[in-house]
Design a protein around this motif. Structure first.
Motif, short mmCIF file in Angstrom:
data_model
loop_
_atom_site.label_atom_id
_atom_site.label_comp_id
_atom_site.label_asym_id
_atom_site.label_seq_id
_atom_site.Cartn_x
_atom_site.Cartn_y
_atom_site.Cartn_z
N GLN A 876 0.82 -1.21 0.00
CA GLN A 876 0.00 0.00 0.00
C GLN A 876 0.86 1.26 0.00
O GLN A 876 0.69 2.14 -0.84
CB GLN A 876 -0.91 -0.02 1.24
N ILE A 877 1.81 1.33 0.92
CA ILE A 877 2.59 2.57 1.04
C ILE A 877 3.61 2.69 -0.08
O ILE A 877 3.93 3.79 -0.54
CB ILE A 877 3.26 2.67 2.42
N SER A 878 4.14 1.56 -0.55
CA SER A 878 5.11 1.65 -1.64
C SER A 878 4.46 2.12 -2.93
O SER A 878 5.09 2.83 -3.72
CB SER A 878 5.80 0.29 -1.85
N ASN A 879 3.20 1.73 -3.15
CA ASN A 879 2.49 2.21 -4.34
C ASN A 879 2.16 3.69 -4.23
O ASN A 879 2.29 4.44 -5.21
CB ASN A 879 1.21 1.39 -4.55
N ILE A 880 1.71 4.12 -3.05
CA ILE A 880 1.34 5.52 -2.88
C ILE A 880 2.56 6.44 -2.98
O ILE A 880 2.53 7.48 -3.63
CB ILE A 880 0.63 5.72 -1.52
N ARG A 881 3.66 6.01 -2.34
CA ARG A 881 4.84 6.86 -2.25
C ARG A 881 5.92 6.52 -3.28
O ARG A 881 7.00 7.11 -3.27
CB ARG A 881 5.45 6.74 -0.85
N SER A 882 5.65 5.58 -4.17
CA SER A 882 6.62 5.16 -5.19
C SER A 882 7.93 4.71 -4.54
O SER A 882 9.03 5.13 -4.95
CB SER A 882 6.89 6.30 -6.19
N LEU A 883 7.83 3.86 -3.51
CA LEU A 883 9.00 3.40 -2.77
C LEU A 883 9.58 2.14 -3.41
O LEU A 883 8.86 1.34 -4.02
CB LEU A 883 8.63 3.10 -1.31
N ASP A 884 10.87 1.98 -3.24
CA ASP A 884 11.57 0.79 -3.75
C ASP A 884 12.66 0.45 -2.74
O ASP A 884 13.60 1.22 -2.56
CB ASP A 884 12.16 1.07 -5.14
N TYR A 885 12.52 -0.72 -2.09
CA TYR A 885 13.49 -1.10 -1.06
C TYR A 885 14.90 -1.25 -1.65
O TYR A 885 15.89 -0.98 -0.97
CB TYR A 885 13.05 -2.41 -0.40
N GLY A 886 14.98 -1.66 -2.90
CA GLY A 886 16.28 -1.82 -3.54
C GLY A 886 16.98 -0.51 -3.81
O GLY A 886 18.17 -0.49 -4.15
N ARG A 887 16.25 0.61 -3.63
CA ARG A 887 16.83 1.92 -3.88
C ARG A 887 17.57 2.47 -2.65
O ARG A 887 18.21 3.52 -2.72
CB ARG A 887 15.71 2.88 -4.30
#
Length: 919
Positions: A876-887
């Motif tokens: 949910q939060i990665s889609n909203i905030r365009s997050l990428d753990y690999g970044r």
């Protein structure tokens, strides 16, 4: 800043879309935050004028209430201008509601005006209630933390813990945002019913707040979904609360004006030092005479002569040059004490600086300066001269001995440590500072008299073993006894074979008798006398009284006052005769001319000076600077340890507010993400603001040392970087050790904890270095303090939280990518909410796609899900905030580069900024 916000949210079309409506909510939040933080820039100016208020209050010039009202009404027009400019630009550029006759704009203006007045009143209270900038930064950080936390933006009203809800209802920023929200979303622009605009999926609804609210307008439904008050009557309540806070701040300021008075700290260990001084007085004279005769470092004999010097400055207003020096000549030999006398604006300081090669534009200097008959090479001359600068240009957190030893280590680099220590002892004896050698410099500056810090300034230059010592009015601010002692000290120094040149204002007979030569300048910058002094100034009196028509020296007037007043040529003090002309045709001038011509012969009085460095290696310079700065940080309790207290307080506040908040609901998840955002913004901004006064304080020290090439800009920056990092590491560890366990953020593994700690450390370091850069590049502390909230306001707007990255206009997307807060939030939020979804117990590398939304498909999966939708919290939060753990590694590298960039910019600012060039 108003143009930035206006164009950043340019012409947001009021549409039945929750994402669009959130943009206006963001605009309200940014408005009240910026208008509050802008006023922090007033703090340095307020603190600088406190002593004036204390003096005038003690003299009963006026009552404190008169001063308070004067400050309020004097500041009101500026706050009014701020409100008018901000309201017109932001309101109409963003396209807020103009329905219902446009009265919503006036609500916006009233809220903005009261917010600006409240911010100014809060800073005014702190300016008189808090002892120094370090403590002020801590308290402002706490205030702003609480104000932003409970403003209703990051944490909705019903999500606030019960033990903090009281602050929510008294928070002025919350009432400001509440009034703006009700005014905007209660307007006719949002008057359509939810039943008319809400369409449930498919497709996905644009107004999820309209679910089960068919009979309400979608504007009112948006307010209810955000847990805001709805009735327009609350606007009046909000305006009343803002006005009440304005009254409270002014009442608190009145209390501070009447009951609080911050005094300078008394000297540390006064009784011990005084006892040592009394014990030392008996043998002081013998020790000084012994020090004069046994100085282990002998100076290179130097005869300095100046021939027909002229200097002009350009007056900007009339764009015409003004002559400061006009055909000035003279000389000084080893063991001479030469004083430059004259009335105000006679050019005596300019002559001193011209001879020293300091604080002047060399291209405007005409004439010739010779060293032992050779033209002066400034690169060589600066290594055999000492220039006693102002007293505040010395590190307050080093002891007297450490300050002198530091100068010796960098300027006597060719000597061994033992020889340097021995020479330091000799200089301490010669300048009579032995009994206070272990006292901090700050304790000297806070003393009643200034003779000890004057001696420290002299000793710091004397320890470089100069052949020529320049001093600008060394007796300024001293009583007659202390002034005599200082000049007596300089006389001892001259007896060691050094040339002492100084400016003086009306020296007494005793001081005048210690001098060997005097140059008296008239108001036009011309020489009216250059020659010997004689016993009690007899040579000066004899010369002037030999001029026909010159008045006699009154018996009750000092010789210096008689001579200076006699030759003064200023418009308000005209002399009857042109004494510069009388000197030019005198027998004394002819005799001096003959001597000056002899001094033009190269090598007659000594060899050519060819010294290009002090001899200390760069490694020595770097290590000595590092040790010096480490001592400063360790002893500067208000800054180094006060910052740790600030981290501790903020961690407790944030941890208690977001204590074990349910992240599986939409509001809870947004609040948890907001907790990371607010920790970065507030802790980072506090660090940046606190770095400004520290850097400003040390800037004068560095400029003094840079002027004599004692150290390098690069060594200073390396030393301050190495000193700053350890304290940030410990302070941030304190913060993370409290905040993270209380909020259950990044506690799933030790690796996650230390990743969060390291990323936040990089961001805090970058922001702290940014504050230091602003302090260096800004000519005054006020400008630096104003720039911090402006830049932080831009970072807040473009960090991807208040406005999602997908909704940032392409025009401003470059600001997003150059925003260190964005990189920090990306890394910290990814660490905080990440959960491995592809592990076998969950999606199993996407072999079990049903697990994405069906709990029964993967009952062993321990990754948290959103309540109601069963979507993974991380998804949910990665889609909203365009997050990428690999970044995350890229976030770490970017933040490291930002920290390095700000340090490099600081080096360049020290080297090339205009207000540093004339040193």
């Amino acid at each position: 800043m108003s143009f930035f916000v206006g164009f950043f949210l340019f012409r947001v079309h009021p549409a039945p879309d929750q994402r669009i409506m959130n943009l206006f909510r963001t605009g309200f939040f940014v408005s009240v935050i910026n208008l509050t933080m802008f006023n922090v820039g007033q703090l340095p100016a307020l603190m600088s004028e406190r002593n004036i208020f204390y003096k005038q209050k003690a003299a009963h010039f006026y009552r404190p209430v008169s001063y308070l009202l004067a400050k309020f009404f004097g500041n009101f027009p500026f706050s009014l201008c701020e409100a008018i400019v901000w309201s017109i630009i932001v309101y109409f550029l963003t396209g807020m509601s103009v329905a219902d006759g446009g009265w919503h704009f006036f609500v916006y203006f009233a809220v903005v005006l009261l917010t600006a007045l409240n911010g100014s009143a809060m800073v005014r209270f702190l300016g008189f209630a808090v002892p120094n900038m370090d403590k002020a930064g801590l308290i402002i950080g706490v205030f702003v933390t609480l104000f932003i936390l409970f403003a209703g933006f990051l944490m909705p009203r019903l999500q606030v813990p019960k033990y903090w809800v009281w602050f929510y209802y008294i928070n002025p920023l919350q009432w400001a945002i509440t009034a703006l929200m009700i005014s905007e979303y209660g307007s006719g622009t949002y008057s359509k019913l939810c039943s008319e605009v809400y369409k449930p999926p498919p497709p996905a609804p644009l107004l999820p707040q309209c679910a089960e609210r068919d009979n309400e307008t979608y504007g009112r439904a948006f307010l209810e979904a955000g847990e805001f008050f709805v009735s327009e009557g609350w606007i009046a309540v909000a305006l009343f609360m803002l006005f009440a806070w304005l009254v409270v701040w002014n009442c608190l300021t009145y209390y501070a004006l009447t009951r609080i008075q911050h005094k300078k700290i008394l000297r540390t260990g006064k009784s011990i030092n005084e006892e040592k001084k009394e014990n030392a007085l008996a043998k002081k004279i013998d020790d000084v005479e012994l020090a004069v005769n046994k100085l282990s470092h002998t100076a290179v004999p130097v005869t300095l002569s100046w021939h027909e010097l002229c200097y002009e400055v350009m007056i900007p207003v009339i764009n015409r040059p003004r002559t400061i020096l006009k055909v000035v000549s003279g000389w000084g030999e080893p063991s001479d004490m030469v004083a430059i006398l004259g009335s105000d604006a006679s050019g005596k300081t300019t002559l001193l600086n011209s001879l020293a090669g300091r604080k002047i534009v060399t291209e405007r200097l005409e004439g010739q300066i010779l060293v032992n008959g050779y033209p002066k090479d400034q690169k060589s001359f600066r290594h055999i001269m000492g220039y006693v600068d102002r007293i505040d240009a010395y590190t307050p957190y080093l002891t007297v001995r450490e300050t002198i030893a530091y100068s010796a280590a960098l300027r006597l680099g060719s000597s061994s440590k033992q020889k340097q220590a021995y020479f330091v002892d000799e200089v301490l004896e010669l300048t009579e500072l032995t009994y206070v050698q272990n006292a901090l410099v700050s304790s000297l500056v806070n003393d009643i008299t200034f003779d000890r810090e004057k001696r420290l300034a002299i000793a710091t230059e004397l320890v470089s073993n100069p052949s020529v010592l320049f001093l600008e009015n060394p007796t300024k601010g001293l009583d007659s006894s202390s002034a005599n002692d200082i000049v007596k000290c300089l006389q001892h120094i001259s007896k060691t074979g050094r040339l002492v040149i100084m400016t003086l204002n009306y020296p007494s007979q005793r001081i005048l008798s210690m001098l060997t030569k005097v140059q008296i300048l008239k108001g036009s910058g011309e020489t009216a006398y250059f020659g010997p002094v004689g016993t009690n100034g007899e040579s000066i009196i004899t010369y002037f009284q030999s001029i026909p028509g010159a008045p006699l020296c009154p018996p009750n007037k000092s010789v210096s006052a008689y001579a200076v007043d006699l030759v003064a040529g200023m418009p308000f003090r005209k002399s009857e005769k042109d004494y510069a002309f009388e000197y030019s045709v005198s027998e004394l001038a002819l005799k001096n001319h003959v001597q000056l011509q002899q001094l033009r012969r190269p090598g007659r009085n000594g060899e050519k000076i060819q010294i290009r460095s002090y001899g200390a290696s760069y490694y020595t310079v770097l290590m000595e600077t590092i040790m010096s700065v480490q001592r400063q940080y360790w002893r500067n309790v208000n800054y180094s340890w006060g910052r740790m207290l600030a981290f501790l307080i903020m961690s407790v506040i944030l941890g208690s507010v977001f204590y074990k908040l349910d992240r599986t609901s939409t509001l809870g998840l947004n609040s948890m993400a907001g907790s990371i955002f607010i920790s970065c913004v507030l802790v980072g901004m506090t660090n940046a603001q606190n770095a400004i006064p520290q850097t400003m304080q040390m800037r004068a020290v560095h400029l003094r040392e840079r002027a004599v090439h004692q150290t390098s800009i690069l060594a200073y920056n390396i030393a301050y970087t190495l000193a700053e990092i350890p304290y940030l590491m410990v302070a941030n560890l304190i913060f993370c050790s409290i905040f993270l366990p209380m909020t259950k953020i990044a506690t799933y593994s030790a690796s996650a904890f230390f990743k969060f700690w390291f990323i936040s450390l990089e961001f805090y370091a970058a922001v702290t270095f940014f504050g230091a850069f602003l302090a260096v590049v800004s000519p005054t502390p006020v400008i630096a303090s104003v720039l911090v909230p402006i830049v932080v306001g831009i970072w807040i707007s473009t960090a991807g939280l208040v406005v999602p990255r997908s909704m940032i206009l392409n025009t401003f997307i470059w600001v997003f990518w150059t925003n260190p807060l964005q990189w920090a939030l990306d890394g910290l939020t990814s660490v905080a909410f990440y959960c491995v979804l592809d592990k076998p117990s969950c999606l199993n590398s996407n072999l079990n796609p049903e697990c994405e939304t069906d709990i029964k498909a993967c009952p062993q999966c321990d990754c948290p899900r959103m309540s109601g939708t069963n979507v993974f919290v991380w998804r949910q939060i990665s889609n909203i905030r365009s997050l990428d753990y690999g970044r995350i590694p890229y976030d770490m590298i970017a933040l490291l580069l930002f920290a390095i960039l700000f340090r490099v910019l600081t080096v360049l600012a020290f080297k090339y900024t205009r207000h540093y060039r004339r040193t």
